[in-house]
Motif scaffolding. Structure first.
Motif, mmCIF file in Angstrom:
data_model
loop_
_atom_site.group_PDB
_atom_site.id
_atom_site.type_symbol
_atom_site.label_atom_id
_atom_site.label_comp_id
_atom_site.label_asym_id
_atom_site.label_seq_id
_atom_site.Cartn_x
_atom_site.Cartn_y
_atom_site.Cartn_z
ATOM 1 N N SER A 1 0.825 -1.212 0.000
ATOM 2 C CA SER A 1 0.000 0.000 0.000
ATOM 3 C C SER A 1 0.853 1.253 0.000
ATOM 4 O O SER A 1 0.548 2.236 -0.698
ATOM 5 C CB SER A 1 -0.914 -0.011 1.233
ATOM 6 N N THR B 1 -3.897 -1.678 -10.275
ATOM 7 C CA THR B 1 -4.395 -3.049 -10.133
ATOM 8 C C THR B 1 -3.280 -4.068 -10.296
ATOM 9 O O THR B 1 -3.179 -5.036 -9.519
ATOM 10 C CB THR B 1 -5.512 -3.324 -11.156
ATOM 11 N N HIS C 1 -1.031 -3.900 -7.221
ATOM 12 C CA HIS C 1 -1.758 -4.438 -6.072
ATOM 13 C C HIS C 1 -1.745 -5.967 -6.084
ATOM 14 O O HIS C 1 -1.680 -6.605 -5.022
ATOM 15 C CB HIS C 1 -3.204 -3.924 -6.103
ATOM 16 N N ASP C 2 -1.777 -6.546 -7.258
ATOM 17 C CA ASP C 2 -1.761 -8.005 -7.385
ATOM 18 C C ASP C 2 -0.346 -8.564 -7.371
ATOM 19 O O ASP C 2 -0.089 -9.600 -6.739
ATOM 20 C CB ASP C 2 -2.454 -8.408 -8.690
ATOM 21 N N HIS D 1 -7.838 4.392 -4.481
ATOM 22 C CA HIS D 1 -8.504 3.262 -5.132
ATOM 23 C C HIS D 1 -9.174 2.365 -4.104
ATOM 24 O O HIS D 1 -8.706 2.244 -2.969
ATOM 25 C CB HIS D 1 -7.495 2.428 -5.931
ATOM 26 N N ASP E 1 -10.208 -1.503 -3.344
ATOM 27 C CA ASP E 1 -9.922 -2.880 -3.737
ATOM 28 C C ASP E 1 -11.209 -3.692 -3.748
ATOM 29 O O ASP E 1 -11.905 -3.763 -2.738
ATOM 30 C CB ASP E 1 -8.918 -3.501 -2.758
#
Length: 328
Positions: free
Chosen positions: A25, A95, A98-99, A271, A273
């Motif tokens: 994060s 995205t 984040h993944d 954003h 999630d």
């Protein structure tokens, strides 16, 4: 002995999950932080070659964002349209990070403790496909297979949440301006050097997950070409990523700045999630993705192509402005 915590994991593992979420994060702030995080990780773990690829593709994401507020796009696109395009680039960039970054950190901590921790991937909503591939990499050390697996995974991850999302479909991917740009190959993933040369591949059929995977694999084959790789690494080591295309245009003859710095142009976007089903269990898997036949239909040296496309684009804008004046 560490006692078991939630969902059958130990307290130590629970703390590690929290630590990875926090670190991801903190780095997933904007395109600049993501790009730098990928490259810094690669320098620590050069065996994870996907991370270098991700940093170079992320650089391109920043260039595309800053183009929207440069000298040319504001002359043909209204502010709401430019904002929507920026948010689309930003969402895809966010995205993927984040993944992907929790996966990279789990590998990092696995090397620290000397044993694989990939059973924890499920706690980050990572596809079962990647858990299998990370375990295979831990045993076999096939860095190219892992790179292909990550390319496949990340393009499938954004396919549902971004490319096929009804908001982005309506406002971006089904618009005439996008189809025009896609059809005429005005967009490309570029790999610059400090010699002023540009390598890469143009993007066509962007909404196809198969074509995006193929593009990623073609870009990777250029990036890790034994003769070219040192030039791309030198560029990354010596060129700060600002999001502006001037990052690499500064090495070209008589190329003035036409795009701004990203952090002086855009605010940080918050954003949310959203949980996604495992794409590997939801969609048909193409076995050719893991054993690609890399073929470059067009030349990979794009320096002249880059200048020609810029001239075409600028000519079209000037012509549109001229016609608009005549209609008044």
């Amino acid at each position: 002995m560490a006692k078991a915590g939630k969902a059958g994991i130990s307290d130590t593992e629970e703390q590690l999950i929290f630590k990875i979420r926090l670190e991801t994060s903190e780095l997933n702030v904007d395109n600049v932080s993501r790009t730098n995080a990928y490259f810094d990780y690669y320098l620590k773990h050069p065996e994870i070659i996907w991370s270098f690829l991700a940093s170079m593709v992320s650089r391109n994401g920043g260039y595309n964002m800053c183009d929207l507020e440069g000298d040319w796009f504001p002359r043909i696109l209204d502010p709401p349209v430019r904002q929507q395009l920026f948010l689309t680039y930003e969402r895809a960039n966010w995205t993927i990070f984040h993944d992907a970054f929790p996966q990279l950190l789990l590998y990092h901590y696995s090397t620290k403790v000397g044993k694989p921790l990939f059973h924890l991937l499920t706690h980050f909503n990572i596809s079962s496909f990647m858990e299998t591939e990370w375990k295979y990499f831990w045993r076999k050390r096939d860095k190219y297979r892992l790179m292909n697996a990550l390319i496949i995974n990340e393009q499938n991850v954004i396919h549902h949440s971004v490319i096929k999302h009804h908001k982005y479909q309506k406002k971006v991917f089904h618009t005439l301006r996008f189809l025009f740009q896609d059809f005429f190959h005005f967009s490309a993933v570029l790999l610059p050097t400090m010699r002023g040369e540009i390598y890469g591949a143009s993007v066509n059929g962007f909404i196809s997950v198969h074509k995006r995977i193929n593009l990623g694999q073609r870009i990777a084959s250029i990036l890790f070409d034994p003769e070219l790789y040192p030039q791309f690494l030198e560029f990354s080591l010596r060129t700060e990523h600002t999001g502006s295309r001037h990052d690499y245009e500064q090495y070209m003859v008589n190329k003035k700045r036409e795009t701004p710095f990203l952090r002086m142009t855009y605010p940080v976007i918050s954003h949310h999630d959203k949980w996604q089903p495992d794409w590997f269990l939801e969609r048909k898997f193409n076995k050719k993705w893991l054993n690609p036949d890399i073929y470059h239909k067009h030349p990979i040296l794009l320096t002249e192509w880059f200048f020609d496309k810029q001239k075409q684009f600028q000519t079209l804008i000037s012509l549109k402005e001229l016609l608009s004046k005549e209609d008044r």
